[in-house]
Design a protein around this motif. Sequence first.
Motif, short mmCIF file in Angstrom:
data_model
loop_
_atom_site.label_atom_id
_atom_site.label_comp_id
_atom_site.label_asym_id
_atom_site.label_seq_id
_atom_site.Cartn_x
_atom_site.Cartn_y
_atom_site.Cartn_z
N ARG A 566 0.91 6.10 25.42
CA ARG A 566 0.68 4.54 24.85
C ARG A 566 1.87 3.80 23.97
O ARG A 566 1.83 2.65 24.12
CB ARG A 566 -0.52 4.42 24.07
N GLY A 567 2.50 4.62 23.56
CA GLY A 567 3.81 4.10 22.61
C GLY A 567 5.08 4.72 22.68
O GLY A 567 5.11 5.96 23.09
N VAL A 568 6.18 3.96 22.25
CA VAL A 568 7.31 4.90 21.93
C VAL A 568 7.77 4.62 20.63
O VAL A 568 7.82 3.68 19.99
CB VAL A 568 8.29 4.32 22.81
N VAL A 569 8.00 5.81 19.86
CA VAL A 569 8.83 5.75 18.51
C VAL A 569 9.85 4.61 18.50
O VAL A 569 10.93 5.04 19.18
CB VAL A 569 9.02 7.23 18.01
N SER A 570 9.73 3.59 17.72
CA SER A 570 10.57 2.72 17.78
C SER A 570 11.42 2.53 16.43
O SER A 570 12.77 2.68 16.25
CB SER A 570 9.99 1.24 18.01
N SER A 571 10.91 2.14 15.22
CA SER A 571 11.29 2.02 14.02
C SER A 571 10.52 2.21 13.01
O SER A 571 9.03 2.24 12.94
CB SER A 571 11.99 0.75 13.84
N GLY A 572 10.89 2.33 11.66
CA GLY A 572 10.10 2.36 10.34
C GLY A 572 11.23 1.99 9.39
O GLY A 572 12.31 1.49 9.35
N LYS A 573 10.33 1.96 8.18
CA LYS A 573 10.99 1.35 7.10
C LYS A 573 12.01 2.45 6.19
O LYS A 573 11.65 3.64 6.17
CB LYS A 573 10.14 1.00 5.75
N SER A 574 13.19 2.18 6.31
CA SER A 574 14.32 3.04 5.82
C SER A 574 14.14 3.28 4.28
O SER A 574 14.30 2.16 3.58
CB SER A 574 15.45 3.15 6.49
N ARG A 575 14.88 4.33 3.80
CA ARG A 575 15.41 4.38 2.52
C ARG A 575 16.45 5.46 2.35
O ARG A 575 16.81 6.09 3.10
CB ARG A 575 14.02 4.96 1.56
N LYS A 576 17.24 5.36 1.38
CA LYS A 576 18.48 6.15 0.85
C LYS A 576 18.19 7.31 -0.12
O LYS A 576 17.45 7.02 -0.99
CB LYS A 576 19.53 5.37 0.45
#
Length: 623
Positions: A566-576
């Motif tokens: 149903r979906g493809v892992v695309s993006s998310g909120k990053s942190r350092k």
Amino acid sequence: MKVDFTAFLIVLILCFTLNCVLSFELDEPNEKWKIINFTDCWNVAENKSVLPGLVFDEQQENGSSTDCGKWDHKQNDTGPPWLLYMIDRDGNFFDGVIVSKKTIITYGFDKLRGNFKNKENIKIYGGQCDPSNNLSSLCFLKRNLLPTKVKILEKEANFSTFSLSLLKLENFQERTIIVLEIQDVQFSSSLKPVCLWNRGNQNDASEMFFAQDHSTRSLVEASFLAEEKCFNFKISQMECDLYGSTICIGHEKLIQSGFLLIKRDDRFDLRAVSDMNFETRSRYFDLLPFFRKIFAESRDIKILLEISPPPKRIDFGDSQSFEECGKITRRPKRDTADDIESLPFIHNGNNVTTKGKDPWHASLTLHTTIGPIYDFCGATLISKRALVTAAHCLYVVGNKRIKEAQMIEVTLGMLNALEIEDSRQFMRAKYYQLHPKYRHRQGTFKNDIALIIVENDSIKITEFVKPLCLWNNEYELEKIINMPAKVVGWGLTEEHIQPNILQEASVKIVSYEECLKKDPSFYSYNLRPNFNFCAGAPETGTNPCKGDSGGGLVMYNTHLGRFFLRGVVSSGKSRKVILARDADVEEIATCTPDVYTLFTDVTSYIQWIMENAPDINKGKLQN
């Protein structure tokens, strides 16, 4: 009739300041000033557009700044904390309201818009001024001179569509809503933003209206009136055109009102800007039709884009997208929806313990001149030659696109990277195909999907290597909200290292609205309804992480006994994060586990996949 032009301008400026009504006889009658009976305008109101609110949750600050609109309106000594005063170098004075740390809204006649072009000369006053400091350069009407400047008059924004002045003067008759970008300001108890209205335009007497009186710097409680109360029985054709686009309110005495607000619980929402003030009533322009444009001009207040209808469904029939796709060797207590729901996490995760449980998942390795980059992304096998991955995976460090497909090695059937496994198959990509509308440099991850095609007969279908079915059910996201799904991968764990054993995560799909509420600033920029969606379990820190991109979000259909993509892992909120390992200190970018991950919604791309992936069954487009 002849009019002295200098005296005329003086009267006009006074009229703008006092929001009065001027009436002149014109030498050359204009059709829009033709006097008609008010009853002839009723059909205008009857055909008034019913506009929904641009945001969906009355209790959240979606579309507005956090903690906006909170103020005790009985404290009228310094006025509302969002009220601003602006003065240009010529001494022209403007009311404004602050709606975020970077955005101010003001309004005026179109000709006066030019005062903002020389933005370096505009002083902005807001917040409570120190009473011990009476220097006029620092205080104005009990407001403090803010340490900020107008940065950009966004696209010289002119959202006016109505001619307000009853004067026939070219280029001197448009009322303009102006959106100004400023340098960041720090909010305090005396300086905070007002909320933006997030309901529809169907007002009634149950609302608590407040007129912002700029002569007393206070809010005056007002009552909702039927719109005809603000129009005379004999009106001009232009006013008739306005009927149905304004809000009429009543008050006890004459006020000089600039903005109209509505109070909900403990918050105030900006609702409209002043058109004309009469003795005990005022007419306002409805801002709701302009809010979408205002949001577009602002850099830090956003809303969810419109949710368009999903694409037409492609039905692959009983054989699905590939023969025997989505089926795995059955084991006790496996292959069920309950099994998916009980999976551990990738972040804070456990190992996948059963070989062949995810026979469609592939690891991608990039072979470079300085050595291989293992498991840099994932992919999903959907036929004997085609894999689906994220388009951004085909760009490497420095945002440079991978030039040669042969640099990509696909590994299928792997569970433990450190063991020698007979189940594994290796092959090089023959070519890859990005979605034609993917724009990597824009950084929005829209259309973040690609195909990797391998040589014919390079993959052998076994118990440990099998294709996954393309989605063949209802496309509406509402139909799968809160349903269990899973993702697997070799992405970073909570220790910020790549695991040796394949990790899996149990996630649940959430609505667009629920996702946007989690972080309005991030998701309003990256969430694109029908093109991607959100899933995860942020309350427990469940999230795919760096290196899991391109992997599939898999759902199980108990009726058909198959798994589907149903979906493809695309993006998310990053942190350092700062890592101290041995004697080295390193800063790396990693995932934020307490928010949702964005997945490319495969349903919007199935037709493109079907047309470009070898060996996929040809489905039928449903009406």
